[in-house]
Design an enzyme around this catalytic site. Sequence first.
Site, short mmCIF file in Angstrom:
data_model
loop_
_atom_site.label_atom_id
_atom_site.label_comp_id
_atom_site.label_asym_id
_atom_site.label_seq_id
_atom_site.Cartn_x
_atom_site.Cartn_y
_atom_site.Cartn_z
CD1 TRP A 22 1.24 -3.17 -3.01
CD2 TRP A 22 1.33 -3.33 -0.77
NE1 TRP A 22 2.39 -2.54 -2.57
CE2 TRP A 22 2.47 -2.62 -1.20
CE3 TRP A 22 1.16 -3.55 0.60
CZ2 TRP A 22 3.43 -2.13 -0.33
CZ3 TRP A 22 2.11 -3.07 1.46
CH2 TRP A 22 3.24 -2.37 1.01
CG ASP A 24 -2.86 -1.78 4.22
OD1 ASP A 24 -2.67 -0.61 4.59
OD2 ASP A 24 -2.06 -2.38 3.47
CE LYS A 26 0.23 5.01 -2.93
NZ LYS A 26 0.94 4.22 -1.94
#
Length: 424
Positions: free
Chosen positions: A154, A235, A271
Amino acid sequence: MAIRRAMSGRIMGRTAVVGARSMSSWWRNVEPAPKDPILGVTEAFLADPHPDKVNVGVGAYRDDNGKPVVLECVREAERRIAGNLNMEYLPMGGSVKMVEETLKLAYGENSELIKDKRIAAVQALSGTGACRLFADFQKRFRPDSQIYIPVPTWANHHNIWRDAQVPQKTYHYYRPESRGLDFAAMMDDIKNAPNGSVFLLHACAHNPTGVDPSEEQWREISQQIKAKGHFAFFDMAYQGFASGDPERDAKSIRIFLEDGHYIGIAQSYAKNMGLYGQRVGCLSVLCGDEKEAVAVKSQLQQLARPMYSNPPVHGALIVSTILSDPDLKKLWLKEVKVMADRIIGMRTALRESLENLGSPLSWKHITNQIGMFCYSGLTPEQVDRLTNEFHIYLTRNGRISMAGVTTGNVEYLANAIHKVTKSA
């Protein structure tokens, strides 16, 4: 006197104008920042008037009609908390109740580590804030260490550790030829990194590739990181959203815990609960004992104080209400599985549509990968053609957000991909 005052006023006025003209802005040397590659895609999509335009660049869940979703468990939680609580500041460490429930998701419902109070944890501004808080903590207390970040990752990971002034290195992760994990090269990089390095790992649903190590590969990664004395920082932005099962999606973390690692975790509810705009997450750091955990938490709070003082309350209330109520938690687990299953179904549909068109290329990677994103293998030039000729918007690295794929546009998307890859 009147004439003298008038002349004086004109002179002073001219002096003020001259002074204003000679004084330049403090910020005259500031150049416009480059556009964010993901947000720029959305801007271009919104500006396109074409009726058949498709946005598969957005990193947020959409239903099969392409609309944003508010989970029913979230609506019910909001009904329960509306007007019942004040809006006073949270402590610097955030909602204790939310943090407690969040740790159970990552470390296990009956984790001995939680019972022994060995985990320093604070509420953070979603996953981004958790990563940034840890990066600053790393810089302050392990200033000689560096962070190893996978290629690719990311994009904001690089920004976070750069702005925290932590030296960055990269390690191999994705293998373009196989559209899968470059496991051997990854293991070599872990082995060759200086002892005591920090490794950033995606716990599940790797962004942007959707490529995750197998359970056996995770065990080997864990052993190699342990042998080198590295620190693993996970993460975890997609727990539950990847497979539909939060326990399964936390498997990598549980393996590292079984092997005796001291780890750090960034968690997010953007999310898996659809709380994108609420910015609610958690940073946790596993310590040697309760005393160490108390010290580490105090320092994390000290870092947060000048950064944002304390985290927002509303999202934390939503999360703690859902996770602490058995019925609401059961509903959440059902709804997060529905989201995950829709994504998995769209992967199957896109692959089958491409194969039915007679594409000579292999599209197995679409269904082999997991989570919101599919690393399609499309070149930047092919992506440009998709946008210019078919009004399909995605990032130029070929990352497709499967959340933007619906039963209504999957065949159109497949046909466009087939056309731009015919000569590949």
